[in-house]
Design a protein around this motif. Structure first.
Motif, PDB file in Angstrom:
ATOM      1  N   VAL A 227     -11.357  68.761 -14.189  1.00  0.00           N
ATOM      2  CA  VAL A 227     -11.480  67.319 -14.425  1.00  0.00           C
ATOM      3  C   VAL A 227     -12.396  66.723 -13.369  1.00  0.00           C
ATOM      4  CG1 VAL A 227      -9.195  67.099 -15.471  1.00  0.00           C
ATOM      5  CG2 VAL A 227      -9.449  66.875 -12.981  1.00  0.00           C
ATOM      6  N   THR A 228     -12.762  65.466 -13.570  1.00  0.00           N
ATOM      7  CA  THR A 228     -13.348  64.693 -12.475  1.00  0.00           C
ATOM      8  C   THR A 228     -12.202  63.930 -11.811  1.00  0.00           C
ATOM      9  OG1 THR A 228     -13.786  62.731 -13.810  1.00  0.00           O
ATOM     10  CG2 THR A 228     -15.509  64.429 -13.745  1.00  0.00           C
ATOM     11  N   TRP A 229     -12.411  63.559 -10.573  1.00  0.00           N
ATOM     12  CA  TRP A 229     -11.365  62.813  -9.874  1.00  0.00           C
ATOM     13  C   TRP A 229     -11.084  61.492 -10.569  1.00  0.00           C
ATOM     14  CZ3 TRP A 229      -8.168  64.898  -6.580  1.00  0.00           C
ATOM     15  CH2 TRP A 229      -8.553  66.059  -5.893  1.00  0.00           C
ATOM     16  N   SER A 230     -12.115  60.887 -11.167  1.00  0.00           N
ATOM     17  CA  SER A 230     -11.909  59.614 -11.855  1.00  0.00           C
ATOM     18  C   SER A 230     -11.034  59.779 -13.098  1.00  0.00           C
ATOM     19  CB  SER A 230     -13.252  58.985 -12.234  1.00  0.00           C
ATOM     20  OG  SER A 230     -14.005  59.861 -13.042  1.00  0.00           O
ATOM     21  N   ASP A 231     -10.899  61.016 -13.617  1.00  0.00           N
ATOM     22  CA  ASP A 231     -10.006  61.262 -14.746  1.00  0.00           C
ATOM     23  C   ASP A 231      -8.544  61.138 -14.347  1.00  0.00           C
ATOM     24  OD1 ASP A 231     -12.124  61.818 -16.493  1.00  0.00           O
ATOM     25  OD2 ASP A 231     -12.102  63.964 -16.017  1.00  0.00           O
ATOM     26  N   VAL A 232      -8.251  61.386 -13.079  1.00  0.00           N
ATOM     27  CA  VAL A 232      -6.849  61.437 -12.657  1.00  0.00           C
ATOM     28  C   VAL A 232      -6.497  60.371 -11.623  1.00  0.00           C
ATOM     29  CG1 VAL A 232      -6.605  63.882 -13.176  1.00  0.00           C
ATOM     30  CG2 VAL A 232      -7.395  63.191 -10.909  1.00  0.00           C
ATOM     31  N   VAL A 233      -7.512  59.628 -11.126  1.00  0.00           N
ATOM     32  CA  VAL A 233      -7.274  58.642 -10.072  1.00  0.00           C
ATOM     33  C   VAL A 233      -7.778  57.274 -10.520  1.00  0.00           C
ATOM     34  CG1 VAL A 233      -7.969  57.907  -7.769  1.00  0.00           C
ATOM     35  CG2 VAL A 233      -7.348  60.283  -8.164  1.00  0.00           C
ATOM     36  N   THR A 234      -6.967  56.266 -10.319  1.00  0.00           N
ATOM     37  CA  THR A 234      -7.391  54.877 -10.509  1.00  0.00           C
ATOM     38  C   THR A 234      -7.486  54.235  -9.141  1.00  0.00           C
ATOM     39  OG1 THR A 234      -6.272  54.749 -12.648  1.00  0.00           O
ATOM     40  CG2 THR A 234      -6.834  52.669 -11.564  1.00  0.00           C
TER      41      THR A 234
ATOM     42  N   ILE B 250      -9.991  48.400   2.204  1.00  0.00           N
ATOM     43  CA  ILE B 250      -8.994  49.455   2.081  1.00  0.00           C
ATOM     44  C   ILE B 250      -8.828  49.810   0.608  1.00  0.00           C
ATOM     45  CG2 ILE B 250      -6.630  50.158   2.627  1.00  0.00           C
ATOM     46  CD1 ILE B 250      -8.322  49.584   5.070  1.00  0.00           C
ATOM     47  N   LEU B 251      -8.624  51.091   0.351  1.00  0.00           N
ATOM     48  CA  LEU B 251      -8.560  51.595  -1.017  1.00  0.00           C
ATOM     49  C   LEU B 251      -7.282  52.407  -1.198  1.00  0.00           C
ATOM     50  CD1 LEU B 251     -10.232  52.012  -3.712  1.00  0.00           C
ATOM     51  CD2 LEU B 251     -11.043  54.142  -2.679  1.00  0.00           C
ATOM     52  N   LEU B 252      -6.589  52.200  -2.325  1.00  0.00           N
ATOM     53  CA  LEU B 252      -5.396  52.972  -2.654  1.00  0.00           C
ATOM     54  C   LEU B 252      -5.627  53.702  -3.971  1.00  0.00           C
ATOM     55  CD1 LEU B 252      -2.346  53.625  -2.098  1.00  0.00           C
ATOM     56  CD2 LEU B 252      -1.823  51.663  -3.563  1.00  0.00           C
ATOM     57  N   PRO B 253      -5.886  55.015  -3.949  1.00  0.00           N
ATOM     58  CA  PRO B 253      -6.015  55.754  -5.210  1.00  0.00           C
ATOM     59  C   PRO B 253      -4.632  55.946  -5.837  1.00  0.00           C
ATOM     60  CG  PRO B 253      -7.021  56.928  -3.356  1.00  0.00           C
ATOM     61  CD  PRO B 253      -6.134  55.871  -2.799  1.00  0.00           C
ATOM     62  N   ARG B 254      -4.462  55.498  -7.081  1.00  0.00           N
ATOM     63  CA  ARG B 254      -3.176  55.626  -7.767  1.00  0.00           C
ATOM     64  C   ARG B 254      -3.288  56.695  -8.846  1.00  0.00           C
ATOM     65  NH1 ARG B 254      -0.123  50.998  -6.772  1.00  0.00           N
ATOM     66  NH2 ARG B 254       1.602  52.253  -7.543  1.00  0.00           N
ATOM     67  N   SER B 255      -2.262  57.534  -8.938  1.00  0.00           N
ATOM     68  CA  SER B 255      -2.284  58.606  -9.935  1.00  0.00           C
ATOM     69  C   SER B 255      -0.877  59.140 -10.142  1.00  0.00           C
ATOM     70  CB  SER B 255      -3.196  59.746  -9.488  1.00  0.00           C
ATOM     71  OG  SER B 255      -3.125  60.832 -10.396  1.00  0.00           O
ATOM     72  N   ASN B 256      -0.541  59.437 -11.400  1.00  0.00           N
ATOM     73  CA  ASN B 256       0.730  60.119 -11.689  1.00  0.00           C
ATOM     74  C   ASN B 256       0.515  61.609 -11.941  1.00  0.00           C
ATOM     75  OD1 ASN B 256      -0.513  60.093 -14.165  1.00  0.00           O
ATOM     76  ND2 ASN B 256       1.038  58.818 -15.183  1.00  0.00           N
ATOM     77  N   ARG B 257      -0.708  62.079 -11.659  1.00  0.00           N
ATOM     78  CA  ARG B 257      -1.018  63.508 -11.848  1.00  0.00           C
ATOM     79  C   ARG B 257      -1.350  64.200 -10.533  1.00  0.00           C
ATOM     80  NH1 ARG B 257      -5.496  63.611 -16.474  1.00  0.00           N
ATOM     81  NH2 ARG B 257      -5.265  65.855 -16.124  1.00  0.00           N
ATOM     82  N   LEU B 258      -1.202  63.470  -9.441  1.00  0.00           N
ATOM     83  CA  LEU B 258      -1.542  64.022  -8.133  1.00  0.00           C
ATOM     84  C   LEU B 258      -0.375  63.857  -7.169  1.00  0.00           C
ATOM     85  CD1 LEU B 258      -5.170  62.840  -7.257  1.00  0.00           C
ATOM     86  CD2 LEU B 258      -4.386  65.190  -7.433  1.00  0.00           C
ATOM     87  N   ASP B 259      -0.025  64.926  -6.476  1.00  0.00           N
ATOM     88  CA  ASP B 259       0.867  64.809  -5.333  1.00  0.00           C
ATOM     89  C   ASP B 259       0.064  64.207  -4.179  1.00  0.00           C
ATOM     90  OD1 ASP B 259       3.410  65.745  -3.778  1.00  0.00           O
ATOM     91  OD2 ASP B 259       1.719  66.550  -2.643  1.00  0.00           O
ATOM     92  N   ALA B 260       0.636  63.208  -3.513  1.00  0.00           N
ATOM     93  CA  ALA B 260      -0.116  62.487  -2.483  1.00  0.00           C
ATOM     94  C   ALA B 260      -0.537  63.409  -1.348  1.00  0.00           C
ATOM     95  CB  ALA B 260       0.721  61.327  -1.946  1.00  0.00           C
ATOM     96  N   SER B 261       0.348  64.296  -0.899  1.00  0.00           N
ATOM     97  CA  SER B 261      -0.008  65.206   0.190  1.00  0.00           C
ATOM     98  C   SER B 261      -1.106  66.166  -0.245  1.00  0.00           C
ATOM     99  CB  SER B 261       1.229  65.998   0.646  1.00  0.00           C
ATOM    100  OG  SER B 261       2.202  65.137   1.178  1.00  0.00           O
TER     101      SER B 261
END
Length: 386
Positions: free
Chosen positions: A209-216, A287-298
Motif C-alpha cells: 500500500v501507500t502510507w496515504s492508503d492507511v493513514v489520515t 503538529i501532525l497526528l496520523p490517524r489509522s485503524n490499520r497501524l499499531d502506533a509503536s
C-alpha cells in the motif's frame, strides 16, 4: 594482618621522568609517514578512541625519517596529552612515537596503573594550571610540579589500581554487550520489517500500500479558543485545560489509545513522539497526528520517527511535505503481526535499557571509587603478611 601504610604528598616529577614528544617538520610532508610501519604515530583522536587505558591502534604510522625526528617509545609506556585536550593519559600497547602535544612518563617509582588513574583524577588540576592561548596547553614543568598523594606501600598502590581496572573491565564488557544487542536489534528490525523473517504463527501475505492508503493526517488547529457552553462543561471534561470567563482553550485532539505525534514545521520537523493511553492535547498547525485503524502506533513509529522518511521543503523554515511523504509505498503486515513484531523488538529494548542502567551504575561506582581510593579516604582490605 599487615599494618595499614601511610600516604605521602609528592610530585609527578619525583615519581617519573617526564619528557616531551617531538614533531617532524613540516608535519604535512608525506616523507614522515609510512602506512606499513609498525611504529604508530599518536594523535589525541587516537587516545580518545581507545578504551582509556591501553592504546592499541592509531590512524597513522611513521617512516624511519619520521621516527628519527619524533620521540620513539616502547610498548607499555605511560603517555599523557598536554595540548588542546589536556591531561588524558593512556598506556601504549604498541611501538609508538609521540609529538610535542604529549609527554612520556618513564622510570617510574610508582605502580604504572595507579599513576594512570591518578593522572585521570588530576585532569582538572592540570587544566587549571594550563596556559591559555589559541589552545590550552601545559608544559613539562607544570606536569612535574603537579602535587599528588600516594600510598607509600607499592602493594596498596597495586590493589587500588587492580580494583579500578576491574571496574573498567566491567564497564567495557557492558558497553560491548549493549553494542551487540543494538546490532542484533538493527538486524532483526530490518528482517522483520521487510518480511525477510517471519515470526512463528504468521504466514499470511503482506499488503502493498501507500502510507496515504492507511493513514489520515490530522493537523493541529491554530483556532483553539472556544466559548464555554452551558450544555458542555469543557473544563470538567478536560481537566487541566484553562478557562477564563466564558473563554476556554479547547483540546485539538481527544484520543483514546496510542498515537503518533509528528513535528511538521521547524528545525526538528520529522521528529515523531509516541503518546499513549487516553490523552488530550492542544496543538497548532505545526503538529501532525496520523490517524489509522490499520497501524499499531509503536510499529508506525519505526517509520515516522526516521527523519529520512519525510520529504522536506523550505529553507529558512523547513517543513515536511506530508502528501509526498505519505505517497511512499510499503509492504504492511496485518495489525496482529505488527503488534507481535513490536513485542519482540520491545523485549530487546528492555534488555538494552536494563544493561544501560547497569552501565550508569557501574560508571557511578567507578567515580566514587576514584574519589575515595585515590585520596585515601577509603582503604582496601590488606592481605595477610608473608
Amino acid at each position: 594482618m599487615s599494618a595499614i601504610t601511610e600516604w605521602q604528598e609528592t610530585t609527578i616529577g619525583a615519581l617519573a621522568s617526564v619528557s616531551r614528544g617531538a614533531s617532524p617538520r613540516p608535519i604535512a610532508s608525506s616523507r614522515w609517514f609510512d602506512a606499513s610501519s609498525a611504529v604508530r604515530w599518536v594523535r589525541i583522536a587516537d587516545v580518545n578512541r581507545s578504551n582509556g587505558r591501553t592504546l592499541l591502534t592509531t590512524t597513522q604510522a611513521l617512516s624511519p625519517d619520521g621516527i628519527a625526528r619524533s620521540r620513539h617509545l616502547a610498548p607499555g609506556t605511560l603517555i599523557m596529552s598536554i595540548a588542546a585536550t589536556v591531561g588524558i593519559p593512556v598506556i601504549t600497547g604498541v611501538p609508538t612515537c609521540i609529538h610535542d602535544g604529549f609527554v612520556a612518563l618513564e622510570n617510574l617509582k610508582v605502580d604504572q596503573r595507579f599513576l594512570l588513574y591518578l593522572l585521570k583524577a588530576s585532569e582538572g588540576m592540570l587544566r587549571e594550571s594550563g596556559q591559555s592561548g589559541s589552545q590550552m596547553n601545559v608544559n613539562t614543568d607544570i606536569v612535574k610540579s603537579l602535587h599528588v598523594c600516594i600510598p607509600v606501600d607499592l602493594g596498596e598502590q597495586e590493589r587500588i589500581a587492580a580494583a579500578l581496572w576491574d571496574i573498567d573491565d566491567l564497564i567495557a564488557a557492558l558497553e560491548r554487550l549493549i553494542a551487540k544487542k543494538q546490532a542484533i536489534k538493527r538486524g532483526m528490525t530490518q528482517q522483520l520489517l521487510t518480511g525477510g523473517a517471519r515470526l512463528p504463527g504468521f504466514s499470511s501475505s503482506w499488503e502493498e500500500v501507500t502510507w496515504s492508503d492507511v493513514v489520515t493526517p490530522q493537523p493541529g488547529n491554530s483556532q483553539i479558543k472556544g466559548r464555554l457552553s452551558p450544555r458542555r462543561n469543557v473544563k470538567a471534561q478536560y481537566p487541566g485545560f484553562s478557562a477564563s470567563g466564558q473563554d476556554v482553550w479547547l483540546p485539538t485532539w481527544d484520543v483514546e489509545g496510542d498515537g503518533v505525534v509528528i513535528s511538521a514545521v521547524g528545525s526538528r520537523c520529522g521528529r515523531a513522539f509516541l503518546a499513549t493511553g487516553r490523552w488530550s492535547a492542544i496543538a497548532n498547525t505545526h503538529i501532525l497526528l496520523p490517524r489509522s485503524n490499520r497501524l499499531d502506533a509503536s510499529f508506525a513509529m519505526l517509520y515516522f520517527n526516521d527523519e529520512a522518511f519525510w520529504i522536506k521543503g523550505g529553507s529558512g523554515q523547513p517543513f515536511v511535505q506530508v502528501g509526498s511523504s505519505l505517497s511512499k509505498r510499503v509492504k504492511l503486515p496485518p495489525l496482529d503481526e505488527q503488534r507481535a513484531i513490536m513485542n519482540v523488538l520491545g523485549d530487546l529494548d528492555w534488555n538494552v535499557n536494563l544493561l544501560r542502567s547497569r552501565l550508569v551504575k557501574a560508571r557511578a561506582i567507578k567515580a566514587g571509587m576514584m574519589q575515595q581510593l585515590l585520596t585515601g579516604r577509603a582503604r582496601l582490605p590488606v592481605g595477610d603478611a608473608t
